[in-house]
Structure formats: structure tokens, C-alpha cells
Scaffold this motif. Sequence first.
Motif, PDB file in Angstrom:
ATOM      1  N   MET A 170      71.518 -46.497 -72.334  1.00 38.16           N
ATOM      2  CA  MET A 170      70.523 -47.332 -71.908  1.00 38.16           C
ATOM      3  C   MET A 170      70.997 -48.771 -72.017  1.00 38.16           C
ATOM      4  SD  MET A 170      66.962 -48.048 -73.730  1.00 38.16           S
ATOM      5  CE  MET A 170      66.025 -46.634 -73.224  1.00 38.16           C
ATOM      6  N   ARG A 171      70.764 -49.643 -70.983  1.00 38.34           N
ATOM      7  CA  ARG A 171      71.242 -50.873 -71.028  1.00 38.34           C
ATOM      8  C   ARG A 171      70.409 -51.622 -72.174  1.00 38.34           C
ATOM      9  NH1 ARG A 171      72.042 -53.078 -65.067  1.00 38.34           N
ATOM     10  NH2 ARG A 171      72.062 -51.076 -63.933  1.00 38.34           N
ATOM     11  N   PRO A 172      71.409 -52.511 -72.902  1.00 38.82           N
ATOM     12  CA  PRO A 172      70.663 -53.264 -73.962  1.00 38.82           C
ATOM     13  C   PRO A 172      69.901 -54.456 -73.338  1.00 38.82           C
ATOM     14  CG  PRO A 172      73.003 -54.086 -73.433  1.00 38.82           C
ATOM     15  CD  PRO A 172      72.797 -52.905 -72.683  1.00 38.82           C
ATOM     16  N   PRO A 173      68.635 -54.822 -74.210  1.00 39.55           N
ATOM     17  CA  PRO A 173      67.984 -55.944 -73.600  1.00 39.55           C
ATOM     18  C   PRO A 173      68.522 -57.145 -73.117  1.00 39.55           C
ATOM     19  CG  PRO A 173      67.148 -55.402 -75.988  1.00 39.55           C
ATOM     20  CD  PRO A 173      68.653 -54.731 -75.601  1.00 39.55           C
ATOM     21  N   GLY A 174      68.075 -57.696 -72.042  1.00 39.55           N
ATOM     22  CA  GLY A 174      68.509 -58.841 -71.638  1.00 39.55           C
ATOM     23  C   GLY A 174      68.477 -58.816 -69.993  1.00 39.55           C
ATOM     24  N   HIS A 175      68.227 -60.160 -69.266  1.00 46.25           N
ATOM     25  CA  HIS A 175      68.066 -60.190 -67.946  1.00 46.25           C
ATOM     26  C   HIS A 175      69.259 -60.236 -67.230  1.00 46.25           C
ATOM     27  CE1 HIS A 175      68.481 -64.397 -69.510  1.00 46.25           C
ATOM     28  NE2 HIS A 175      69.223 -64.406 -68.320  1.00 46.25           N
ATOM     29  N   GLN A 176      70.366 -60.546 -67.949  1.00 47.60           N
ATOM     30  CA  GLN A 176      71.615 -60.606 -67.339  1.00 47.60           C
ATOM     31  C   GLN A 176      72.095 -59.615 -66.758  1.00 47.60           C
ATOM     32  OE1 GLN A 176      70.907 -61.316 -70.588  1.00 47.60           O
ATOM     33  NE2 GLN A 176      71.660 -63.219 -71.155  1.00 47.60           N
ATOM     34  N   LEU A 177      71.662 -58.288 -67.107  1.00 48.10           N
ATOM     35  CA  LEU A 177      72.442 -57.028 -66.691  1.00 48.10           C
ATOM     36  C   LEU A 177      71.639 -56.541 -65.366  1.00 48.10           C
ATOM     37  CD1 LEU A 177      73.150 -55.484 -70.013  1.00 48.10           C
ATOM     38  CD2 LEU A 177      74.729 -56.824 -68.502  1.00 48.10           C
ATOM     39  N   ILE A 178      70.702 -57.011 -64.804  1.00 44.96           N
ATOM     40  CA  ILE A 178      69.836 -56.324 -63.863  1.00 44.96           C
ATOM     41  C   ILE A 178      69.825 -57.240 -62.792  1.00 44.96           C
ATOM     42  CG2 ILE A 178      67.798 -57.490 -64.933  1.00 44.96           C
ATOM     43  CD1 ILE A 178      66.131 -54.854 -63.300  1.00 44.96           C
ATOM     44  N   THR A 179      70.147 -56.795 -61.541  1.00 39.65           N
ATOM     45  CA  THR A 179      70.110 -57.699 -60.345  1.00 39.65           C
ATOM     46  C   THR A 179      68.669 -57.742 -59.594  1.00 39.65           C
ATOM     47  OG1 THR A 179      70.449 -55.967 -58.655  1.00 39.65           O
ATOM     48  CG2 THR A 179      72.388 -57.018 -59.964  1.00 39.65           C
ATOM     49  N   GLU A 180      68.704 -58.912 -59.036  1.00 40.43           N
ATOM     50  CA  GLU A 180      67.236 -58.967 -58.109  1.00 40.43           C
ATOM     51  C   GLU A 180      66.876 -57.826 -57.309  1.00 40.43           C
ATOM     52  OE1 GLU A 180      66.545 -62.644 -56.023  1.00 40.43           O
ATOM     53  OE2 GLU A 180      66.623 -63.900 -57.904  1.00 40.43           O
ATOM     54  N   SER A 181      68.018 -57.062 -56.453  1.00 36.97           N
ATOM     55  CA  SER A 181      67.561 -56.188 -55.684  1.00 36.97           C
ATOM     56  C   SER A 181      67.321 -54.622 -56.571  1.00 36.97           C
ATOM     57  CB  SER A 181      68.913 -55.757 -55.025  1.00 36.97           C
ATOM     58  OG  SER A 181      69.915 -55.354 -55.859  1.00 36.97           O
ATOM     59  N   GLU A 182      67.830 -54.662 -58.030  1.00 33.78           N
ATOM     60  CA  GLU A 182      67.302 -53.547 -58.690  1.00 33.78           C
ATOM     61  C   GLU A 182      65.969 -53.580 -59.257  1.00 33.78           C
ATOM     62  OE1 GLU A 182      71.237 -51.933 -61.077  1.00 33.78           O
ATOM     63  OE2 GLU A 182      70.572 -54.037 -61.684  1.00 33.78           O
ATOM     64  N   LEU A 183      65.545 -54.793 -59.645  1.00 35.05           N
ATOM     65  CA  LEU A 183      64.195 -55.252 -59.945  1.00 35.05           C
ATOM     66  C   LEU A 183      63.222 -55.086 -58.832  1.00 35.05           C
ATOM     67  CD1 LEU A 183      62.216 -55.989 -62.100  1.00 35.05           C
ATOM     68  CD2 LEU A 183      62.755 -58.521 -61.539  1.00 35.05           C
ATOM     69  N   ILE A 184      63.491 -55.519 -57.510  1.00 26.74           N
ATOM     70  CA  ILE A 184      62.802 -55.304 -56.462  1.00 26.74           C
ATOM     71  C   ILE A 184      62.612 -53.724 -56.242  1.00 26.74           C
ATOM     72  CG2 ILE A 184      62.532 -55.444 -53.790  1.00 26.74           C
ATOM     73  CD1 ILE A 184      64.158 -58.188 -54.227  1.00 26.74           C
ATOM     74  N   LEU A 201      66.504 -49.836 -66.928  1.00 27.25           N
ATOM     75  CA  LEU A 201      66.937 -51.229 -66.368  1.00 27.25           C
ATOM     76  C   LEU A 201      66.782 -52.490 -67.161  1.00 27.25           C
ATOM     77  CD1 LEU A 201      65.595 -50.546 -62.567  1.00 27.25           C
ATOM     78  CD2 LEU A 201      68.118 -50.789 -63.366  1.00 27.25           C
ATOM     79  N   LEU A 202      65.476 -52.397 -67.810  1.00 33.08           N
ATOM     80  CA  LEU A 202      65.189 -53.814 -68.637  1.00 33.08           C
ATOM     81  C   LEU A 202      65.463 -53.807 -70.082  1.00 33.08           C
ATOM     82  CD1 LEU A 202      61.693 -53.820 -66.875  1.00 33.08           C
ATOM     83  CD2 LEU A 202      63.702 -55.158 -66.091  1.00 33.08           C
ATOM     84  N   GLY A 203      65.492 -52.486 -70.608  1.00 35.92           N
ATOM     85  CA  GLY A 203      65.700 -52.570 -72.152  1.00 35.92           C
ATOM     86  C   GLY A 203      64.487 -52.213 -72.706  1.00 35.92           C
TER      87      GLY A 203
END
Length: 336
Positions: free
Chosen positions: A1-15, A139-141
Motif C-alpha cells: 500500500m502506498r503511504p499517505p500523501g498526495h505526492q504519489l498519485i497523479t491526476e489521471s489516477e484520481l480521475i 491510491l490515497l493511503g
Amino acid sequence: MRPPGHQLITESELIDLLAEIFDAEGLDVESDHTVGPRIRVDLLGRGDGRGRPDILFEVKNIPPQTRTRLADAVEQLRHYGKEYAERTGRRPVLALATPGTLSAAALDYLKQQGVEGYDRQRLVERAAQVGLRDRAMDLLGPVDVYPDEDKDENTRRGVLRHVEQELAARLRNILPGRAHWNPYQRVCLEILDHLFSPPLNQGKWERPNASRINRRDIIMPNYSTEGFWYHLRQAYQADHIVVEAKNYAGNVGKDQVVQMANYLSRHGTGLFGIIVTRTGGDKSALAIRREQWILYNKLILVLNDDDLVQMLTDLSQGDSPELLIQQKIEDFRLDI
């Protein structure tokens, strides 16, 4: 699992995550939808024609944490919504999505402006309703303590959340005005120490200079050799972070900025200062801040209660509280 933090997710992944969530809820979703000439929204969810409205999403990979950035996002979405309504005859719901954490004050502001806010907490909750919690958390932590996490880490994070909630509550419960200046200054010092020490040294309380003329509320020595605070040392001679805490009922003005500027010097504390106050600064404060920066390279920020709570919220969720300081500096300089 990714650690918390907005730095590790791209806009396309969030979309893509948003599309999966709303597709599972039965909406017809389309990414990168053309609304009008040279206008494209990140995601459109079409309603079911039985009372469920269309929804337009604007995605911000870096969480907008200052009021300036939130207001810009609201204005952008309103423009998209107006264009969409004119072309389709349907008034859409407007929504802002970010992988970071927004404070309650930021979410309330969006709601007051007619915009739904989807930060990490709400995204994971919404995903969980359609069986996508694990996908969202990957994705988000994590946004909360879960039984399968390491017990010691659970305990540490639980204590952090308790401390940050307590500090935010103490701040909110102090009344503005001269009679309450001392408890306000003290809670501001505790908040700044909790947020930034380390890497900053703990704040020194009411340290006068040698002439006994300038008495600064808080000074936080900055010996950082890497990261954000090192950048501030290099770019703004922030060898010491000078902080003035003003428990005014209204905005600070020109005189308070001039007072802060007098505390800053190239051969003394450095050229970076922060005024912490309850509501912010007025137009005269902004004008003098610009003057001090342009003429004397003195960079002075103004933070309010909502800013402090946003940084406490960030820290409680494993995000960097320095992000708000960074955005405040960028907003100030890009507006000149």
C-alpha cells in the motif's frame, strides 16, 4: 500500500478512481469532457434522468489549501457550470476533488460556494460504499486506523490525532481581544512547535534584541540542511522564523506589518516573518507586505485560524503541513 500523501498519485489516477466510483453508482461517466470552446472538465457524470443531476469534477492533484486557491477553483467550476448549463439546459452539480486532506473550514467554504468537496477522507468513504475501499486506500493511503495495521503505528497516529484535535480546539476556544493575548500567543507557539519542530528548533518565547527595542513574540531557529526549510534559508534568508501572534478581533493592517518588518534584518534574525492572527490581513497589510518584499527582500506571511487548523489537519493525516506555507508564498509572489 502506498503511504499517505498526495505526492504519489497523479491526476489521471484520481480521475480513474472517481470514474470507477461513480460508474459503480450507476452514473454514465466521461473523462476529459468538452464543455465549450477550449473548455474541458476532468470528469463528467451524467445523471439518470430521474432527478439525479449531472456532476462536473475539477481535479487538483495538489490540494488547494489557501483561500486564494480555493476561490480560484470555485470560480473555475462556476464558469464550467454556466457554460455546461447554457449548452445542455441542465444545471450540474459542481465538485472539486483532491487526494489530500482539506480542513473542515475549507470544506465548509466550498459548500457555501455551492461546490462539493471530495478530499481523501470523503473519497475513501464514497469508495467504500460501492466496494472499492481497498482500491481507494491503495491510491490515497489510509484515512483512519484499521485493525490490520501495525499496532505501534496505530497508537502513534492515534496520539497525534488527539494532540492535533486538542490544539485546534484550544485555538478555537480562545476569544479574540487583548484580554486573551497571552493564551493565544502560547497556543500559537505550541501549534508551531508541534507542526515544524523538528526540523526547526523549538520556538523561543518573547526574545528581545540587544537594544531591548524590538521584542519578537516567537523565534524558531532554522538550521535545516535539506527540504523545504532549507530552501527558505537559501531563497529568503530564513535563518530564523520570526512569528508575531496578534489576537485581534479584526484583520491586521499596515502598522502590524511595519512592526514585523522592523524585526527582520539581514544581519540579525533574517528576512522571513509570519504574522499569525485570527482572521487575516486587510488591503493595507497586503500593500506593505508587497513593498517590503520588493524594496527590502523581506518576505512576510499572514496566517489565520483556518490556516493553522489546515496544517494540523494535514499532519494528522500524514501529509506535509509545510504545503500551506509553500502555497501562501506562491500565491503572494505570483500576484505581484
